[in-house]
Write a protein that holds these residues in place. Structure first.
Motif, PDB file in Angstrom:
ATOM      1  N   GLY A 188       0.630  -1.436  -0.074  1.00  0.00           N
ATOM      2  CA  GLY A 188      -0.212   0.056  -0.083  1.00  0.00           C
ATOM      3  C   GLY A 188       0.734   1.296   0.112  1.00  0.00           C
ATOM      4  O   GLY A 188       0.379   2.392  -0.913  1.00  0.00           O
ATOM      5  N   CYS A 189       2.076   1.766   0.569  1.00  0.00           N
ATOM      6  CA  CYS A 189       2.398   2.413   0.903  1.00  0.00           C
ATOM      7  C   CYS A 189       3.490   2.222  -0.669  1.00  0.00           C
ATOM      8  O   CYS A 189       3.090   3.932  -0.930  1.00  0.00           O
ATOM      9  CB  CYS A 189       3.824   2.179   1.981  1.00  0.00           C
ATOM     10  SG  CYS A 189       3.304   1.867   3.590  1.00  0.00           S
TER      11      CYS A 189
ATOM     12  N   TYR B  45       2.257   1.766  -2.934  1.00  0.00           N
ATOM     13  CA  TYR B  45       1.049   2.765  -4.676  1.00  0.00           C
ATOM     14  C   TYR B  45       1.027   3.833  -3.992  1.00  0.00           C
ATOM     15  O   TYR B  45       0.462   4.426  -5.534  1.00  0.00           O
ATOM     16  CB  TYR B  45       0.260   1.308  -4.263  1.00  0.00           C
ATOM     17  CG  TYR B  45      -0.752   1.165  -5.435  1.00  0.00           C
ATOM     18  CD1 TYR B  45      -0.942   1.320  -6.698  1.00  0.00           C
ATOM     19  CD2 TYR B  45      -2.129   1.802  -5.163  1.00  0.00           C
ATOM     20  CE1 TYR B  45      -2.169   1.565  -7.751  1.00  0.00           C
ATOM     21  CE2 TYR B  45      -3.073   1.768  -6.196  1.00  0.00           C
ATOM     22  CZ  TYR B  45      -2.801   1.745  -7.408  1.00  0.00           C
ATOM     23  OH  TYR B  45      -4.074   2.278  -7.768  1.00  0.00           O
ATOM     24  N   LEU B  46       0.425   3.902  -3.102  1.00  0.00           N
ATOM     25  CA  LEU B  46       0.145   4.952  -2.643  1.00  0.00           C
ATOM     26  C   LEU B  46       1.730   6.359  -3.737  1.00  0.00           C
ATOM     27  O   LEU B  46       0.715   7.102  -3.857  1.00  0.00           O
ATOM     28  CB  LEU B  46       0.187   5.437  -1.396  1.00  0.00           C
ATOM     29  CG  LEU B  46      -0.991   7.113  -1.291  1.00  0.00           C
ATOM     30  CD1 LEU B  46      -1.713   7.560  -1.531  1.00  0.00           C
ATOM     31  CD2 LEU B  46      -0.730   6.850   0.612  1.00  0.00           C
TER      32      LEU B  46
ATOM     33  N   GLN C  39       1.643   6.656  -6.705  1.00  0.00           N
ATOM     34  CA  GLN C  39       0.881   7.645  -7.153  1.00  0.00           C
ATOM     35  C   GLN C  39       0.305   9.103  -7.520  1.00  0.00           C
ATOM     36  O   GLN C  39       0.233   9.269  -7.935  1.00  0.00           O
ATOM     37  CB  GLN C  39      -1.419   7.273  -6.960  1.00  0.00           C
ATOM     38  CG  GLN C  39      -1.487   5.997  -7.054  1.00  0.00           C
ATOM     39  CD  GLN C  39      -2.960   5.995  -6.827  1.00  0.00           C
ATOM     40  OE1 GLN C  39      -3.606   6.029  -5.147  1.00  0.00           O
ATOM     41  NE2 GLN C  39      -3.587   4.937  -7.135  1.00  0.00           N
TER      42      GLN C  39
ATOM     43  N   GLN D 181      -2.357  -2.457  -9.799  1.00  0.00           N
ATOM     44  CA  GLN D 181      -2.161  -3.246  -8.603  1.00  0.00           C
ATOM     45  C   GLN D 181      -2.175  -4.784  -8.859  1.00  0.00           C
ATOM     46  O   GLN D 181      -1.694  -5.466  -7.296  1.00  0.00           O
ATOM     47  CB  GLN D 181      -3.605  -3.609  -8.376  1.00  0.00           C
ATOM     48  CG  GLN D 181      -4.201  -1.928  -7.893  1.00  0.00           C
ATOM     49  CD  GLN D 181      -5.318  -1.126  -7.434  1.00  0.00           C
ATOM     50  OE1 GLN D 181      -6.404  -2.262  -7.403  1.00  0.00           O
ATOM     51  NE2 GLN D 181      -5.779   0.282  -7.527  1.00  0.00           N
TER      52      GLN D 181
ATOM     53  N   ARG E 149      -5.931  -2.574  -1.540  1.00  0.00           N
ATOM     54  CA  ARG E 149      -6.245  -1.027  -1.599  1.00  0.00           C
ATOM     55  C   ARG E 149      -6.801  -0.338  -0.347  1.00  0.00           C
ATOM     56  O   ARG E 149      -7.159   0.354   0.012  1.00  0.00           O
ATOM     57  CB  ARG E 149      -8.227  -0.834  -2.254  1.00  0.00           C
ATOM     58  CG  ARG E 149      -7.478  -0.998  -4.191  1.00  0.00           C
ATOM     59  CD  ARG E 149      -8.394  -1.379  -5.405  1.00  0.00           C
ATOM     60  NE  ARG E 149      -9.439  -2.324  -4.713  1.00  0.00           N
ATOM     61  CZ  ARG E 149      -9.130  -3.544  -5.506  1.00  0.00           C
ATOM     62  NH1 ARG E 149      -8.181  -3.241  -6.160  1.00  0.00           N
ATOM     63  NH2 ARG E 149     -10.425  -4.030  -5.180  1.00  0.00           N
TER      64      ARG E 149
ATOM     65  N   ARG F  12      -5.158  -0.501   2.741  1.00  0.00           N
ATOM     66  CA  ARG F  12      -4.148  -0.260   3.303  1.00  0.00           C
ATOM     67  C   ARG F  12      -3.859   1.261   2.132  1.00  0.00           C
ATOM     68  O   ARG F  12      -3.396   1.656   3.098  1.00  0.00           O
ATOM     69  CB  ARG F  12      -2.841  -1.080   3.134  1.00  0.00           C
ATOM     70  CG  ARG F  12      -2.563  -2.497   3.426  1.00  0.00           C
ATOM     71  CD  ARG F  12      -3.097  -2.936   5.219  1.00  0.00           C
ATOM     72  NE  ARG F  12      -4.348  -2.366   5.776  1.00  0.00           N
ATOM     73  CZ  ARG F  12      -4.900  -3.033   5.102  1.00  0.00           C
ATOM     74  NH1 ARG F  12      -5.043  -4.546   5.830  1.00  0.00           N
ATOM     75  NH2 ARG F  12      -6.430  -3.236   6.771  1.00  0.00           N
ATOM     76  N   ARG F  13      -3.698   1.214   1.315  1.00  0.00           N
ATOM     77  CA  ARG F  13      -3.781   2.820   0.745  1.00  0.00           C
ATOM     78  C   ARG F  13      -5.121   3.602   1.389  1.00  0.00           C
ATOM     79  O   ARG F  13      -4.751   4.918   1.567  1.00  0.00           O
ATOM     80  CB  ARG F  13      -4.066   2.254  -0.950  1.00  0.00           C
ATOM     81  CG  ARG F  13      -4.122   3.574  -1.176  1.00  0.00           C
ATOM     82  CD  ARG F  13      -4.849   4.997  -2.017  1.00  0.00           C
ATOM     83  NE  ARG F  13      -6.113   3.810  -2.271  1.00  0.00           N
ATOM     84  CZ  ARG F  13      -6.606   3.497  -3.941  1.00  0.00           C
ATOM     85  NH1 ARG F  13      -6.005   3.946  -4.691  1.00  0.00           N
ATOM     86  NH2 ARG F  13      -7.331   2.742  -3.566  1.00  0.00           N
ATOM     87  N   ASP F  14      -5.943   3.141   1.438  1.00  0.00           N
ATOM     88  CA  ASP F  14      -6.860   3.871   1.839  1.00  0.00           C
ATOM     89  C   ASP F  14      -6.739   4.334   3.471  1.00  0.00           C
ATOM     90  O   ASP F  14      -7.750   5.413   3.901  1.00  0.00           O
ATOM     91  CB  ASP F  14      -8.434   3.877   1.800  1.00  0.00           C
ATOM     92  CG  ASP F  14      -9.194   2.995   0.588  1.00  0.00           C
ATOM     93  OD1 ASP F  14      -8.713   4.057  -1.216  1.00  0.00           O
ATOM     94  OD2 ASP F  14      -9.998   2.475   0.322  1.00  0.00           O
TER      95      ASP F  14
ATOM     96  N   ASP G  10      -1.643  10.815   4.158  1.00  0.00           N
ATOM     97  CA  ASP G  10      -0.011  11.383   3.421  1.00  0.00           C
ATOM     98  C   ASP G  10      -0.960  13.027   2.868  1.00  0.00           C
ATOM     99  O   ASP G  10      -2.159  13.475   2.037  1.00  0.00           O
ATOM    100  CB  ASP G  10      -0.435  10.761   1.580  1.00  0.00           C
ATOM    101  CG  ASP G  10       0.177  11.393   0.722  1.00  0.00           C
ATOM    102  OD1 ASP G  10       1.060  11.568   1.337  1.00  0.00           O
ATOM    103  OD2 ASP G  10      -0.068  11.071  -0.048  1.00  0.00           O
TER     104      ASP G  10
END
Length: 307
Positions: free
Chosen positions: A266-267, A269-270, A273, A281, A296, A298-300, A306
């Motif tokens: 998640g870290c 991927y964010l 982005q 993904q 997704r 963990r990203r949220d 962030d």
């Protein structure tokens, strides 16, 4: 406390060992590592010059000089002190005759039969060879290999190999060593190179961790991000930002109850982005060993920190 009071005196220094009387003047006599001399008249009673230089020898075919032979190594069951019989040349590099080669073949066969003094020693040799193979497949350092072999020796001496396969104990030794050194190697990675399944590795590792009281630390997402970033071939600034996100998530307690691989995915991927780097993904989840849904989620959760 002075340094001289802690450490012993080195060679070629005046170290008084005995004290007698001089036969000429009756003065005191001092004996060092080189000679025996009278302190009053200066007469040398006995002179024994010792050669303190290195003992050079030739141990390879090129004839290059080395101080000693091969060093002791924990990766061999005999610590590397066994004798190896050559094949086609003697110690001077001369070609052996056919009769001599046949004789050496017979000696080599008998040596291989008498190599093991007990079944435990044979199991130790097999376990150490398995560790060397796993470490080579994972591309780990030589220091990790030596530590894993020493850990396997300890496990065998503590009777932890009984009732368990040697392959599982060897794989658990490599995994435990990587955990203690903070390398972040997962059990799935070690199992992929080992000759046992992940359940047997976990069972052997849990027994070693409890009985030997290994200094293992909890796995953090920051330990998984460097390898994941390398396999994804992301830029350095994305990896640094992912490490910052993982550290902030740990400080705020967002990683409690979450798998480190999912948080690391998640870290990354964010962070990708935010800089406009397009990463799939599914690809990130496959490399990290998690699912896109977990990624997704963990990203949220990381979106809260962030800013």
């Amino acid at each position: 406390m002075a340094t001289r009071d802690i450490y012993t005196t080195a060679f070629k220094e005046d170290v008084q060992t005995t004290a007698t009387d001089c036969p000429d003047c009756g003065g005191s006599v001092r004996t060092t590592n080189c000679e025996t001399i009278c302190e009053d008249c200066g007469r040398i009673l006995e002179e024994t010059q010792l050669d303190r230089g290195p003992d050079w020898g030739r141990y390879d075919e090129q004839g290059s000089k080395r101080r000693t032979g091969a060093p002791l190594t924990p990766t061999r069951h005999d610590r590397g002190l066994s004798t190896e019989i050559g094949y086609k040349r003697d110690g001077n590099g001369n070609t052996l005759s056919s009769r001599k080669r046949r004789q050496l073949n017979r000696l080599r066969r008998e040596q291989s039969r008498a190599r093991w003094q007990s079944k435990a020693e044979r199991n130790l040799a097999y376990g150490l060879s398995e560790i060397r193979r796993i470490v080579a497949s994972l591309g780990l350092a030589q220091s990790i290999r030596n530590q894993a072999c020493s850990l396997f020796r300890t496990a065998q001496s503590e009777q932890l190999c009984r009732g368990r396969s040697l392959e599982a104990v060897a794989a658990a030794s490599v995994y435990a060593t990587s955990r203690c050194n903070g390398l972040g190697r997962s059990r799935a990675e070690v199992t992929a190179c080992a000759r046992c399944d992940q359940q047997r590795l976990t069972t052997a590792y849990n027994a070693m961790n409890v009985e030997l009281e290994l200094p293992t630390q909890p796995i953090a997402a920051t330990d998984r991000i460097p390898r994941l970033a390398t396999e994804l071939e992301v830029p350095d600034h994305v990896r640094r930002r992912a490490l910052e996100l993982a550290q902030q998530a740990r400080e705020r307690g967002l990683t409690i109850g979450c798998r480190p691989s999912g948080v690391a995915a998640g870290c990354l991927y964010l962070a990708a982005q935010r800089v406009g780097l397009c990463l799939s993904q599914q690809r990130i989840a496959d490399i990290a060993g998690t699912s896109p849904n977990t990624l997704r989620s963990r990203r949220d959760e990381l979106l809260e920190i962030d800013t």
